[in-house]
Design a protein around this motif. Structure first.
Motif, PDB file in Angstrom:
ATOM      1  N   PRO A  41      42.165  33.291  42.643  1.00  0.00           N
ATOM      2  CA  PRO A  41      42.870  33.965  43.746  1.00  0.00           C
ATOM      3  C   PRO A  41      41.968  34.229  44.945  1.00  0.00           C
ATOM      4  O   PRO A  41      42.403  34.088  46.093  1.00  0.00           O
ATOM      5  CB  PRO A  41      43.349  35.281  43.104  1.00  0.00           C
ATOM      6  N   VAL A  42      40.681  34.557  44.724  1.00  0.00           N
ATOM      7  CA  VAL A  42      39.805  34.905  45.844  1.00  0.00           C
ATOM      8  C   VAL A  42      39.716  33.757  46.857  1.00  0.00           C
ATOM      9  O   VAL A  42      39.545  33.981  48.068  1.00  0.00           O
ATOM     10  CB  VAL A  42      38.397  35.323  45.340  1.00  0.00           C
ATOM     11  N   TYR A  45      42.323  34.190  49.434  1.00  0.00           N
ATOM     12  CA  TYR A  45      42.047  35.261  50.410  1.00  0.00           C
ATOM     13  C   TYR A  45      41.068  34.732  51.462  1.00  0.00           C
ATOM     14  O   TYR A  45      41.208  34.988  52.653  1.00  0.00           O
ATOM     15  CB  TYR A  45      41.437  36.510  49.759  1.00  0.00           C
ATOM     16  N   VAL A 123      34.154  32.428  37.592  1.00  0.00           N
ATOM     17  CA  VAL A 123      34.745  33.677  38.101  1.00  0.00           C
ATOM     18  C   VAL A 123      35.509  34.423  36.991  1.00  0.00           C
ATOM     19  O   VAL A 123      35.249  35.612  36.773  1.00  0.00           O
ATOM     20  CB  VAL A 123      35.645  33.411  39.334  1.00  0.00           C
ATOM     21  N   THR A 127      33.794  37.704  35.537  1.00  0.00           N
ATOM     22  CA  THR A 127      34.452  38.967  35.893  1.00  0.00           C
ATOM     23  C   THR A 127      34.824  39.753  34.637  1.00  0.00           C
ATOM     24  O   THR A 127      34.636  40.979  34.580  1.00  0.00           O
ATOM     25  CB  THR A 127      35.718  38.674  36.729  1.00  0.00           C
ATOM     26  N   HIS A 147      45.202  45.185  31.394  1.00  0.00           N
ATOM     27  CA  HIS A 147      46.467  45.346  32.124  1.00  0.00           C
ATOM     28  C   HIS A 147      46.644  44.129  33.013  1.00  0.00           C
ATOM     29  O   HIS A 147      46.167  44.107  34.146  1.00  0.00           O
ATOM     30  CB  HIS A 147      46.397  46.654  32.946  1.00  0.00           C
ATOM     31  N   ALA A 149      46.967  40.505  31.072  1.00  0.00           N
ATOM     32  CA  ALA A 149      46.071  39.780  30.155  1.00  0.00           C
ATOM     33  C   ALA A 149      46.383  38.299  30.066  1.00  0.00           C
ATOM     34  O   ALA A 149      45.686  37.574  29.359  1.00  0.00           O
ATOM     35  CB  ALA A 149      46.152  40.412  28.763  1.00  0.00           C
ATOM     36  N   VAL A 153      41.324  35.869  34.215  1.00  0.00           N
ATOM     37  CA  VAL A 153      40.420  36.957  33.827  1.00  0.00           C
ATOM     38  C   VAL A 153      40.908  37.617  32.533  1.00  0.00           C
ATOM     39  O   VAL A 153      40.121  37.949  31.643  1.00  0.00           O
ATOM     40  CB  VAL A 153      40.316  38.020  34.957  1.00  0.00           C
ATOM     41  N   ALA A 172      51.602  41.324  29.553  1.00  0.00           N
ATOM     42  CA  ALA A 172      52.076  40.171  30.321  1.00  0.00           C
ATOM     43  C   ALA A 172      53.539  40.443  30.620  1.00  0.00           C
ATOM     44  O   ALA A 172      54.069  41.509  30.240  1.00  0.00           O
ATOM     45  CB  ALA A 172      51.902  38.885  29.507  1.00  0.00           C
ATOM     46  N   SER A 173      54.214  39.484  31.316  1.00  0.00           N
ATOM     47  CA  SER A 173      55.615  39.771  31.657  1.00  0.00           C
ATOM     48  C   SER A 173      56.584  38.675  31.253  1.00  0.00           C
ATOM     49  O   SER A 173      57.786  38.904  31.231  1.00  0.00           O
ATOM     50  CB  SER A 173      55.745  40.015  33.163  1.00  0.00           C
ATOM     51  N   THR A 174      56.078  37.466  30.962  1.00  0.00           N
ATOM     52  CA  THR A 174      56.999  36.373  30.607  1.00  0.00           C
ATOM     53  C   THR A 174      56.855  36.072  29.109  1.00  0.00           C
ATOM     54  O   THR A 174      55.840  36.440  28.494  1.00  0.00           O
ATOM     55  CB  THR A 174      56.659  35.097  31.390  1.00  0.00           C
ATOM     56  N   MET A 216      44.245  44.584  36.559  1.00  0.00           N
ATOM     57  CA  MET A 216      44.386  43.396  37.413  1.00  0.00           C
ATOM     58  C   MET A 216      45.269  43.656  38.629  1.00  0.00           C
ATOM     59  O   MET A 216      45.285  42.844  39.558  1.00  0.00           O
ATOM     60  CB  MET A 216      45.001  42.216  36.630  1.00  0.00           C
ATOM     61  N   GLY A 239      41.531  43.814  40.148  1.00  0.00           N
ATOM     62  CA  GLY A 239      42.415  43.257  41.172  1.00  0.00           C
ATOM     63  C   GLY A 239      43.253  44.350  41.811  1.00  0.00           C
ATOM     64  O   GLY A 239      43.665  45.309  41.138  1.00  0.00           O
ATOM     65  N   LEU A 263      32.511  40.805  41.520  1.00  0.00           N
ATOM     66  CA  LEU A 263      31.629  39.887  40.797  1.00  0.00           C
ATOM     67  C   LEU A 263      30.396  39.553  41.632  1.00  0.00           C
ATOM     68  O   LEU A 263      29.275  39.488  41.126  1.00  0.00           O
ATOM     69  CB  LEU A 263      32.405  38.615  40.450  1.00  0.00           C
ATOM     70  N   VAL A 307      48.654  29.719  42.272  1.00  0.00           N
ATOM     71  CA  VAL A 307      47.761  30.785  41.794  1.00  0.00           C
ATOM     72  C   VAL A 307      48.175  32.148  42.347  1.00  0.00           C
ATOM     73  O   VAL A 307      47.820  33.181  41.777  1.00  0.00           O
ATOM     74  CB  VAL A 307      46.278  30.458  42.109  1.00  0.00           C
ATOM     75  N   ALA A 313      51.420  33.513  35.178  1.00  0.00           N
ATOM     76  CA  ALA A 313      50.122  32.870  34.926  1.00  0.00           C
ATOM     77  C   ALA A 313      49.964  32.650  33.424  1.00  0.00           C
ATOM     78  O   ALA A 313      50.161  33.562  32.647  1.00  0.00           O
ATOM     79  CB  ALA A 313      48.998  33.763  35.439  1.00  0.00           C
TER      80      ALA A 313
HETATM   81  P1  NAP Z   1      45.855  35.169  37.552  1.00  0.00           P
HETATM   82  O1  NAP Z   1      45.332  34.136  36.617  1.00  0.00           O
HETATM   83  O2  NAP Z   1      46.808  34.805  38.626  1.00  0.00           O
HETATM   84  O3  NAP Z   1      46.530  36.327  36.647  1.00  0.00           O
HETATM   85  C1  NAP Z   1      47.205  37.420  37.212  1.00  0.00           C
HETATM   86  C2  NAP Z   1      47.533  38.408  36.104  1.00  0.00           C
HETATM   87  O4  NAP Z   1      48.125  39.584  36.678  1.00  0.00           O
HETATM   88  C3  NAP Z   1      48.530  37.856  35.090  1.00  0.00           C
HETATM   89  O5  NAP Z   1      48.098  38.203  33.788  1.00  0.00           O
HETATM   90  C4  NAP Z   1      49.806  38.591  35.445  1.00  0.00           C
HETATM   91  O6  NAP Z   1      50.662  38.740  34.326  1.00  0.00           O
HETATM   92  C5  NAP Z   1      49.220  39.923  35.847  1.00  0.00           C
HETATM   93  N1  NAP Z   1      50.188  40.814  36.480  1.00  0.00           N
HETATM   94  C6  NAP Z   1      51.286  40.497  37.247  1.00  0.00           C
HETATM   95  N2  NAP Z   1      51.985  41.639  37.520  1.00  0.00           N
HETATM   96  C7  NAP Z   1      51.332  42.662  36.901  1.00  0.00           C
HETATM   97  C8  NAP Z   1      51.558  44.060  36.772  1.00  0.00           C
HETATM   98  N3  NAP Z   1      52.619  44.659  37.354  1.00  0.00           N
HETATM   99  N4  NAP Z   1      50.692  44.802  36.045  1.00  0.00           N
HETATM  100  C9  NAP Z   1      49.631  44.230  35.439  1.00  0.00           C
HETATM  101  N5  NAP Z   1      49.347  42.918  35.517  1.00  0.00           N
HETATM  102  C10 NAP Z   1      50.184  42.140  36.245  1.00  0.00           C
HETATM  103  O7  NAP Z   1      44.648  35.932  38.268  1.00  0.00           O
HETATM  104  P2  NAP Z   1      43.148  36.201  37.709  1.00  0.00           P
HETATM  105  O8  NAP Z   1      42.284  35.093  38.117  1.00  0.00           O
HETATM  106  O9  NAP Z   1      43.251  36.592  36.269  1.00  0.00           O
HETATM  107  O10 NAP Z   1      42.755  37.476  38.617  1.00  0.00           O
HETATM  108  C11 NAP Z   1      43.450  38.723  38.445  1.00  0.00           C
HETATM  109  C12 NAP Z   1      43.190  39.609  39.667  1.00  0.00           C
HETATM  110  O11 NAP Z   1      41.810  39.970  39.688  1.00  0.00           O
HETATM  111  C13 NAP Z   1      43.465  38.934  41.014  1.00  0.00           C
HETATM  112  O12 NAP Z   1      44.024  39.872  41.907  1.00  0.00           O
HETATM  113  C14 NAP Z   1      42.096  38.504  41.489  1.00  0.00           C
HETATM  114  O13 NAP Z   1      42.024  38.412  42.899  1.00  0.00           O
HETATM  115  C15 NAP Z   1      41.245  39.627  40.948  1.00  0.00           C
HETATM  116  N6  NAP Z   1      39.832  39.266  40.731  1.00  0.00           N
HETATM  117  C16 NAP Z   1      38.889  40.089  41.248  1.00  0.00           C
HETATM  118  C17 NAP Z   1      37.550  39.811  41.029  1.00  0.00           C
HETATM  119  C18 NAP Z   1      36.521  40.765  41.557  1.00  0.00           C
HETATM  120  O14 NAP Z   1      35.360  40.381  41.742  1.00  0.00           O
HETATM  121  N7  NAP Z   1      36.894  42.013  41.761  1.00  0.00           N
HETATM  122  C19 NAP Z   1      37.163  38.659  40.337  1.00  0.00           C
HETATM  123  C20 NAP Z   1      38.168  37.836  39.808  1.00  0.00           C
HETATM  124  C21 NAP Z   1      39.508  38.160  40.004  1.00  0.00           C
HETATM  125  P3  NAP Z   1      52.109  37.995  34.232  1.00  0.00           P
HETATM  126  O15 NAP Z   1      51.979  36.702  35.010  1.00  0.00           O
HETATM  127  O16 NAP Z   1      52.324  37.762  32.758  1.00  0.00           O
HETATM  128  O17 NAP Z   1      53.097  38.947  34.834  1.00  0.00           O
END
Ligand code: NAP
Length: 321
Positions: A41-42, A45, A123, A127, A147, A149, A153, A172-174, A216, A239, A263, A307, A313
């Protein structure tokens, strides 16, 4: 060689496949042929121009990949041409046929791990490791809520936490996401799109709550997270896509901590620890990245739409040159 180039910040359509000059490794550098590049996702952005640290234009996105070493520059000691590797960070971007890296950004890819899985490591697993151990201070026997999963990540966090002896609850939701969370090792699975799922969490923990939450989507959940933490509990904000109201009082009697994570803020020492642990987990088989979608490099724009879909996801999206 061909690479995705961004000439102006904007929507996914600014990701264009271009011909660019071949790369040569300099002192301490490794040239890697990319077999698969991870989409995070980053990178959306940054591409949109909304990220604090903007690259100079034009640039090639991406920091994660799996591939083979093509050539090494003077002074490189850990790699030689032909080695299977994964990349976590690069000098030239990984949405490309080749990438130039500092030696420290390259890690050996154990035999059974595919190039696509190698692209899912940097990443997401970095993370998840930092969230659990460097910021979350997870200990064996504690109870963890991941939260969100089912994504990159989240699935990494499930595998790392199970191997470290935590009791793991994942959301998860699906239907596909819920199955994935169960398959990847969560002891309990909850649906974050249903009413009352956090009441179920309190029942699962017999009213005690959880010791650690990896969050997340903090803009949606942080206020509620604070109400389901055990005493001395920690929420690690990974996130967030907006603002949220919390009741600070929920932190007081618990002596709870809200801990941010980036990260890129990991020190060199923390980065080395992270990848030593990840390689060990890959070698022992406790870590096994889940690939959700494979998309041709030329369709990077579609990968950026996928993404950022709010839900659905199922593991990692990778680009194939
Ligand atoms: P991803 O593969 O797109 O996964 C997104 C996750 O968020 C899925 O498990 C999704 O679940 C879940 N989600 C959706 N709605 C939600 C809700 N209401 N409550 C809780 N979870 C929910 O993304 P990713 O790569 O795992 O990254 C996750 C987030 O962390 C992103 O926002 C990303 O930008 C951030 N991130 C930050 C860093 C950092 O350095 N801080 C590093 C990496 C990632 P469902 O699809 O099952 O609904």
């Amino acid at each position: 060689m061909e690479a995705i180039r961004v000439h102006e910040f904007g929507g996914p359509e600014v990701l264009k496949l271009d011909g660019v000059p071949d790369l040569q490794p300099g002192e301490g550098q490794v040239l890697v042929r990319i077999r698969a590049a991870g989409v995070n996702p980053v990178e959306t952005y940054i591409r949109s121009g909304a990220y604090a640290n903007k690259p100079n234009l034009p640039y090639t996105p991406g920091s994660d990949a799996g591939g083979e070493v093509v050539a090494v520059g003077p002074g490189v000691t850990r790699f030689q041409a032909g080695d299977r590797v994964y990349i976590s960070g690069s000098l030239t971007g990984t949405y490309a046929e080749q990438a130039l890296c500092k030696e420290a950004q390259v890690h050996h890819l154990p035999g059974p791990i595919s190039f696509e899985q190698g692209a899912a490591l940097g990443v997401p697993y970095g993370t998840a490791y930092r969230g659990l151990f460097q910021r979350g201070l997870a200990k064996a026997g504690e109870t963890l809520l991941v939260h969100g999963a089912s994504g990159g990540v989240g699935t990494a966090a499930l595998q790392l936490a199970r191997a470290a002896g935590l009791v793991v609850i994942g959301t998860a939701s699906t239907d596909g996401g819920l199955k994935l969370v169960r398959d990847e090792g969560a002891h309990h699975v909850l649906n974050h799109s249903t009413e009352g799922y956090l009441d179920e969490l309190m029942q699962l923990t017999e009213g005690r709550g959880v010791d650690l939450i990896l969050e997340m989507l903090a803009n949606k959940n942080l206020g509620k997270d604070l109400t389901v933490l055990a005493k001395k509990g920690r929420v690690v904000v990974i996130g967030s896509r907006g603002t949220v109201e919390i009741n600070p009082r929920d932190t007081m009697s618990r002596e709870a901590d809200i801990r941010g994570l980036t990260l890129m803020s990991a020190s060199e020492q923390e980065y080395l620890q992270m990848h030593a642990a990840l390689v060990a987990g890959l070698e022992s088989g406790t870590l096994c990245p889940v690939i959700g979608q494979e998309i041709p490099l030329a369709e990077a724009a579609r990968a950026h739409v996928e993404v950022m879909k709010p839900s659905g996801a199922h593991g990692k999206i990778v680009l194939l040159p």
